[in-house]
Scaffold this motif. Structure first.
Motif, PDB file in Angstrom:
ATOM      1  N   UNK A 199     -17.029   0.155   2.528  1.00 35.47           N
ATOM      2  CA  UNK A 199     -18.390   0.226   1.996  1.00 35.47           C
ATOM      3  C   UNK A 199     -18.816   1.675   1.760  1.00 35.47           C
ATOM      4  N   UNK A 200     -18.276   2.580   2.563  1.00 34.86           N
ATOM      5  CA  UNK A 200     -18.659   3.993   2.438  1.00 34.86           C
ATOM      6  C   UNK A 200     -17.797   4.738   1.422  1.00 34.86           C
ATOM      7  N   UNK A 201     -16.565   4.319   1.210  1.00 33.14           N
ATOM      8  CA  UNK A 201     -15.614   5.086   0.394  1.00 33.14           C
ATOM      9  C   UNK A 201     -15.815   4.783  -1.086  1.00 33.14           C
ATOM     10  N   UNK A 230     -10.968   2.978  -4.741  1.00 33.29           N
ATOM     11  CA  UNK A 230     -10.037   2.494  -5.764  1.00 33.29           C
ATOM     12  C   UNK A 230      -9.178   3.621  -6.325  1.00 33.29           C
ATOM     13  N   UNK A 231      -9.737   4.800  -6.453  1.00 31.49           N
ATOM     14  CA  UNK A 231      -8.968   5.934  -6.967  1.00 31.49           C
ATOM     15  C   UNK A 231      -7.906   6.387  -5.971  1.00 31.49           C
ATOM     16  N   UNK A 232      -8.240   6.314  -4.674  1.00 33.05           N
ATOM     17  CA  UNK A 232      -7.340   6.843  -3.651  1.00 33.05           C
ATOM     18  C   UNK A 232      -6.299   5.832  -3.174  1.00 33.05           C
ATOM     19  N   UNK A 276      -4.518  -6.413  -2.351  1.00 33.06           N
ATOM     20  CA  UNK A 276      -4.514  -5.121  -3.060  1.00 33.06           C
ATOM     21  C   UNK A 276      -3.375  -4.245  -2.569  1.00 33.06           C
ATOM     22  N   UNK A 277      -3.162  -4.224  -1.248  1.00 33.97           N
ATOM     23  CA  UNK A 277      -2.039  -3.458  -0.715  1.00 33.97           C
ATOM     24  C   UNK A 277      -0.717  -4.000  -1.258  1.00 33.97           C
ATOM     25  N   UNK A 278      -0.570  -5.329  -1.263  1.00 34.35           N
ATOM     26  CA  UNK A 278       0.676  -5.935  -1.730  1.00 34.35           C
ATOM     27  C   UNK A 278       0.987  -5.520  -3.162  1.00 34.35           C
ATOM     28  N   UNK A 289      -8.745  13.772  -2.085  1.00 35.80           N
ATOM     29  CA  UNK A 289     -10.175  14.018  -2.272  1.00 35.80           C
ATOM     30  C   UNK A 289     -10.942  12.720  -2.056  1.00 35.80           C
ATOM     31  N   UNK A 290     -11.954  12.775  -1.208  1.00 38.98           N
ATOM     32  CA  UNK A 290     -12.708  11.575  -0.857  1.00 38.98           C
ATOM     33  C   UNK A 290     -14.191  11.762  -1.181  1.00 38.98           C
ATOM     34  N   UNK A 291     -14.779  10.695  -1.684  1.00 40.02           N
ATOM     35  CA  UNK A 291     -16.225  10.647  -1.878  1.00 40.02           C
ATOM     36  C   UNK A 291     -16.775   9.557  -0.956  1.00 40.02           C
ATOM     37  N   UNK A 292     -17.580   9.974   0.002  1.00 37.75           N
ATOM     38  CA  UNK A 292     -18.105   9.065   1.016  1.00 37.75           C
ATOM     39  C   UNK A 292     -19.611   8.904   0.817  1.00 37.75           C
TER      40      UNK A 292
END
Length: 306
Positions: A184-186, A190-192, A226-228, A243-246
């Motif tokens: 919910x915070x990240x 999807x990019x990472x 999604x991992x699979x 790089x993370x956007x929180x």
């Protein structure tokens, strides 16, 4: 051949030959120095009478204890260009009582690919120092993972910013895909996600038959389609920077750069440090400092408890 050609040939350097000669010379000196420090008593041999010409083991004694021919070991220690096998080097390393780092060094000097790094007995109690390291990183998030990405420890900022907490999965890969608070915070999830999975495959590649990695992958597949899907891409990327956007519930948007660092003495651990990125609108560094303050802690607790 012309005189010019002869001169050209004579003046041509042989970098490969020079490098090999230097390596074999280092092998000779290294083996002699290690042999000199092992006494017959330490090797399980009778001390014998009379004075010994060598301070440690004789070459013949190393050969017998290692189960190799005396002439072969003599050639090895003389730095001759002979064929060696990992099994024989391991026998020599055992007799000479080499530690993990010395054993890898022996492999390199003998011209073989070294075995995976090992944690020396004296380095197993580094956790207190590493805990001090990530605590000193405050007010920025930091945590430490083992080889399987199980979280070993984290600082207060990692808890308040990334949502790390004892009641969640201790594995960072599983948390990335299955923890509802982190997802919910990240905003950059999807990019990472492809990069995170590719980095985990790189971590697995050094241990292809390790059941620990297999268990984590199986659980991730069972937990997250999604991992699979990403795992089946078979992308590989070494651990580096992400790089993370929180989107924090109290202070709003944070821009962070996480960096994976290794400690050579503890190759089984990875330190992950988060650094605020310069962003005119976010002012991430100031927000992190406020979250670590007494007022910020109170406000965060109030937000969590409703």
């Amino acid at each position: 051949m012309s005189s010019a050609s002869i001169a050209d040939t004579a003046g041509t350097a042989d970098p490969a030959g020079t490098s090999k000669a230097r390596r074999l010379g280092e092998l000779r000196e290294f083996l002699m120095s290690r042999r000199a420090r092992v006494t017959p008593a330490e090797a399980g041999l009778p001390g014998g009478g009379g004075r010994r010409r060598t301070p440690g083991l004789r070459r013949e004694e190393v050969a017998v204890l290692a189960g190799v021919g005396a002439s072969w070991y003599q050639w090895l220690e003389q730095g001759r260009d002979i064929s060696v096998s990992p099994q024989v080097l391991d026998s020599v390393a055992r007799v000479l009582k080499l530690d993990g780092a010395e054993r890898r060094h022996l492999y390199v000097l003998a011209g073989l690919n070294p075995p995976p790094p090992e944690v020396a007995r004296d380095d197993r109690d580094m956790c207190e120092g590493l805990h001090r390291l990530i605590d000193t990183w405050m007010p920025y998030p930091a945590h430490i993972m083992d080889a399987y990405w199980n979280c070993v420890m984290y600082n207060d900022a990692a808890a308040s910013v990334l949502g790390m907490r004892s009641e969640t999965s201790e594995n960072c890969l599983l948390t990335f895909f299955a923890d509802s608070i982190y997802r919910a915070r990240a905003s950059s999830w999807e990019r990472n996600a492809p990069q995170v999975v590719a980095m985990y495959r790189a971590a697995c590649s050094d241990h292809p038959d390790d059941d620990g990695f297999a268990a984590v992958i199986a659980e991730a597949k069972a937990t997250s389609p999604e991992f699979t899907e990403l795992w089946e891409r078979r992308d590989v990327k070494p651990g580096g920077q992400v790089t993370k956007e929180i989107e924090h519930p109290v202070v709003g948007t944070l821009f962070l750069e996480s960096t994976q660092l290794k400690v050579p003495a503890r190759p089984d651990l990875t330190i992950v440090l988060h650094t605020p990125l310069p962003h005119a609108e976010a002012d991430t560094a100031a927000k992190l400092e406020w979250l670590a303050s007494a007022e910020g802690r109170r406000e965060t607790i109030r937000s969590v408890t409703g």
